[in-house]
Design a protein around this motif. Sequence first.
Motif, short mmCIF file in Angstrom:
data_model
loop_
_atom_site.label_atom_id
_atom_site.label_comp_id
_atom_site.label_asym_id
_atom_site.label_seq_id
_atom_site.Cartn_x
_atom_site.Cartn_y
_atom_site.Cartn_z
N ALA A 102 -9.04 8.86 -9.74
CA ALA A 102 -8.45 8.92 -8.52
C ALA A 102 -8.51 10.23 -7.93
O ALA A 102 -7.52 10.82 -7.87
N PRO A 103 -9.42 11.30 -7.70
CA PRO A 103 -9.36 12.54 -7.53
C PRO A 103 -8.71 13.02 -6.20
O PRO A 103 -8.12 14.18 -6.20
N ALA A 104 -8.78 11.93 -5.25
CA ALA A 104 -8.20 12.32 -3.98
C ALA A 104 -6.77 11.81 -3.85
O ALA A 104 -6.23 11.94 -2.71
N GLN A 105 -5.98 11.29 -4.95
CA GLN A 105 -5.00 10.46 -4.73
C GLN A 105 -3.72 11.36 -4.99
O GLN A 105 -3.59 12.08 -6.00
N ALA A 106 -2.75 11.23 -4.20
CA ALA A 106 -1.57 11.90 -4.31
C ALA A 106 -0.42 11.10 -4.52
O ALA A 106 -0.21 10.13 -3.83
N ALA A 107 0.54 11.18 -5.39
CA ALA A 107 1.73 10.33 -5.79
C ALA A 107 2.91 11.19 -5.82
O ALA A 107 3.01 12.20 -6.72
N LYS A 108 3.55 11.12 -5.08
CA LYS A 108 4.83 11.91 -4.96
C LYS A 108 6.01 11.38 -5.82
O LYS A 108 6.99 10.61 -5.47
N ILE A 109 5.71 11.60 -6.99
CA ILE A 109 6.87 11.39 -8.27
C ILE A 109 7.99 12.37 -8.15
O ILE A 109 7.97 13.39 -7.63
N ARG A 115 11.30 8.19 -5.92
CA ARG A 115 11.32 8.52 -4.74
C ARG A 115 11.54 7.77 -3.49
O ARG A 115 11.68 8.15 -2.30
N GLY A 116 11.40 6.46 -3.69
CA GLY A 116 11.44 5.32 -2.87
C GLY A 116 10.07 5.35 -2.05
O GLY A 116 10.33 4.57 -0.94
N ASN A 117 8.98 5.91 -2.63
CA ASN A 117 7.65 6.06 -1.83
C ASN A 117 7.14 4.81 -2.47
O ASN A 117 6.15 4.56 -3.31
N ALA A 118 7.23 3.43 -1.31
CA ALA A 118 6.39 2.49 -1.75
C ALA A 118 4.86 2.48 -1.51
O ALA A 118 4.41 3.14 -0.72
N PRO A 119 4.20 2.13 -2.67
CA PRO A 119 2.51 2.39 -2.54
C PRO A 119 1.98 1.44 -1.43
O PRO A 119 2.38 0.57 -1.12
N TYR A 120 0.89 2.01 -1.10
CA TYR A 120 0.14 1.54 0.03
C TYR A 120 -1.18 1.66 -0.16
O TYR A 120 -1.61 0.79 -1.04
N ARG A 121 -1.84 2.89 0.34
CA ARG A 121 -3.08 3.30 -0.05
C ARG A 121 -3.40 3.99 -1.26
O ARG A 121 -2.97 4.86 -1.53
N VAL A 122 -4.16 3.12 -2.21
CA VAL A 122 -4.37 3.60 -3.47
C VAL A 122 -5.90 3.65 -3.92
O VAL A 122 -6.64 2.78 -3.51
N VAL A 123 -6.30 4.90 -4.08
CA VAL A 123 -7.88 5.10 -4.40
C VAL A 123 -8.28 4.65 -5.74
O VAL A 123 -7.60 5.01 -6.72
N ALA A 124 -9.40 3.77 -5.84
CA ALA A 124 -10.12 3.43 -6.96
C ALA A 124 -11.27 4.01 -6.99
O ALA A 124 -12.03 4.25 -6.10
N SER A 125 -11.80 4.41 -8.23
CA SER A 125 -13.09 5.21 -8.40
C SER A 125 -14.06 4.31 -9.38
O SER A 125 -13.52 3.93 -10.40
N LYS A 126 -15.15 4.60 -9.18
CA LYS A 126 -16.01 4.08 -10.42
C LYS A 126 -16.59 5.58 -10.95
O LYS A 126 -17.28 6.47 -10.26
N TYR A 132 -5.63 -1.80 -0.76
CA TYR A 132 -4.07 -1.97 -0.26
C TYR A 132 -3.37 -3.17 -0.23
O TYR A 132 -4.04 -4.27 -1.11
N PRO A 133 -2.22 -3.17 -0.23
CA PRO A 133 -1.48 -4.35 -0.74
C PRO A 133 -1.96 -5.78 -0.25
O PRO A 133 -2.24 -5.71 0.97
N TYR A 134 -1.92 -6.69 -0.81
CA TYR A 134 -2.50 -7.89 -0.45
C TYR A 134 -1.53 -8.49 0.48
O TYR A 134 -0.29 -8.20 0.54
N PRO A 135 -2.01 -8.88 1.87
CA PRO A 135 -3.52 -9.48 2.12
C PRO A 135 -4.59 -8.47 2.65
O PRO A 135 -5.36 -8.80 3.22
N LYS A 136 -4.02 -7.15 2.86
CA LYS A 136 -4.84 -6.42 3.42
C LYS A 136 -6.08 -5.94 2.50
O LYS A 136 -5.86 -5.86 1.21
N VAL A 137 -7.27 -5.64 3.22
CA VAL A 137 -8.43 -4.88 2.44
C VAL A 137 -8.87 -3.81 3.07
O VAL A 137 -8.57 -3.30 4.19
N ALA A 138 -10.03 -3.31 2.40
CA ALA A 138 -10.47 -2.09 2.93
C ALA A 138 -11.73 -2.36 3.88
O ALA A 138 -12.43 -3.12 3.40
N ARG A 139 -11.93 -1.74 4.93
CA ARG A 139 -13.12 -1.85 5.87
C ARG A 139 -13.63 -0.42 5.96
O ARG A 139 -13.03 0.46 6.35
#
Length: 578
Positions: free
Chosen positions: A27-34, A481-492, A505-512
């Motif tokens: 996930a090259p564009a993903q940032a996680a504030k650990i 950090r208390g940063n609940a995950p939301y948008r997470v990038v998956a790659s092929k 995105y967290p269920y039940p949300k989907v990407a459009r």
Amino acid sequence: MKNRSGTRAAAWCAAAFAGLLMQGCAAPAQAAKIGRFDPVQPVMDCAAVPGLDLSGVTDGSVTVASATVVTTGVAPYCEVRGTISPANTFIVRLPTQGWTQRYVQTGCGGLCGNANIDFGKGADCQPVKDGTVASATTDMGHQGPGSPMGSWAAANPQAQIDFAWRGVHATSQVAKALIARFYGRAQQTAYFIGCSDGGREALMEAQRYPEDFDGIVAGAPAANMVVQNTYHHGWNVMANKYANGQYILLASKLPMLHEAVLRACDGVDGLADGLIDDPRRCHFDPASIVCTPGQDTSTCLTPAEAEVVRKLHDGATDAQGHFLEQKGSHPWGSELLWTLFVPSAQGQTVFSESIAVLPFARYLAYYNTASPNWQLTDLKFDADGFWKTVQTSAYLSATDPDLSAFRQRGGKLLLWHGWNDQHIPASATLNYWRAMETTMGRPVVDSFARLYLLPGVGHCGGGEGPDSIDLLSEMMAWVERGNAPYRVVASKVVDGAVTRSRPVYPYPKVARYGGTGSIDDAANFVAYRPPVESDGDFDYGWMGRQLYSHGYQAACTAQGTELVCVPSQLPFGRGTSR
């Protein structure tokens, strides 16, 4: 577990970083504030570890067989190997420089039998890549698959208990004791990550030992193991055979079937991209591609083949149509992965039969009963057979939806599943999620748990969808950090290059798709919540729905060659799907 807003926060560097940028190949564009913990050095030599007295650390004696400094990776570590009586092999890796005060335990798949540290969807987590986390795993009480496969469980109740839950828990106790001795202090945070049976192990930890881990990542969990390795995989085979044992549907028809499904449903989510973001919205009818007179049979299905396709998609039923597993066993869009159970030629024995059902049914599915000659034809697709079979769910399955104790201790749970999973239905994980919401309340579940469903992705990865994703970093960001995950990038990723990226995105949300830019770039997608959750007729009203309830799990002991469990049977009666 320490209070993260108090003592744990004090351990962070005074300059509270905004976070570390995670840029793994997944996930090259993903940032996680650990979090940022001060690096710690060992207070003893690796060679001295075998001399440690670990009496009383867990409920069995601990033998450290070896401790060796390994320098072939990105950072040196002390590899500790040993056993927890009677037969749990464990491996612990302790960084010899710059330990970041984190502990990560990994699960294993199948019926286990091999101790191999595999971070899975956490491999791109920066502290893991840097080699600065302490880690461990176990073979869960037996070595190798057995000969014949699964025979390790025969007349060996302790091995069954170790496989069911004890092996992972005892390993966590021993690993933490080794960490405390080796570094002179305990870990700041502890995590578990696993997929398939590793996902079941993860949920078993949250349910039975909520104090062991601060954050748990459970992928494609084999939570309902008994149903999965009997009725689910058994149906995969039996639904595709004539009375004479010949297969009806062969794998050569699967690409054509898949193309037909995509023609019918690829655009349901508003984008023709070869992926179905929620297969429950697809209402494909296999009868629509039944051969017409004179049609080339390679381009269509016979009526018998179409009926097999419907049965495989829907899932196992009894003669009256009552479901013996969650409906939607193999979602539309997953057809190319059906080669797990659809053979390429007559006479073949498919994975579902030889690897999934036979070893399990012969040695694990029935209390204190080893039946080396058991065959798939012995599996009864009726209520009596079902309830007789699933009694062992009381100790093998991890479907208790009440995680109150885990939540109250501050634990976080991240569930994920590939929609096209060919081994374990995503509908089973959705059933568990629904049971959690019913039992604990949706706001409570949302406070400590997330579910991610990956379109087009197979079992623990693979398939046509983006399947490379760093979920351990997301969990660390949440815990530390208390940063609940939301948008997470998956790659092929193909040959080391990213060919497509998508947010989940967290269920039940989907990407459009936002309407502009490349459909292969995650930046061009936004979150969308369907106005009505698309459960539809996937209402989980199947025969075993009560397996997803609180209080069913048994406490078991080994007495001679027998497993003795309390309660001795599941705490509810038989029933139909309604």
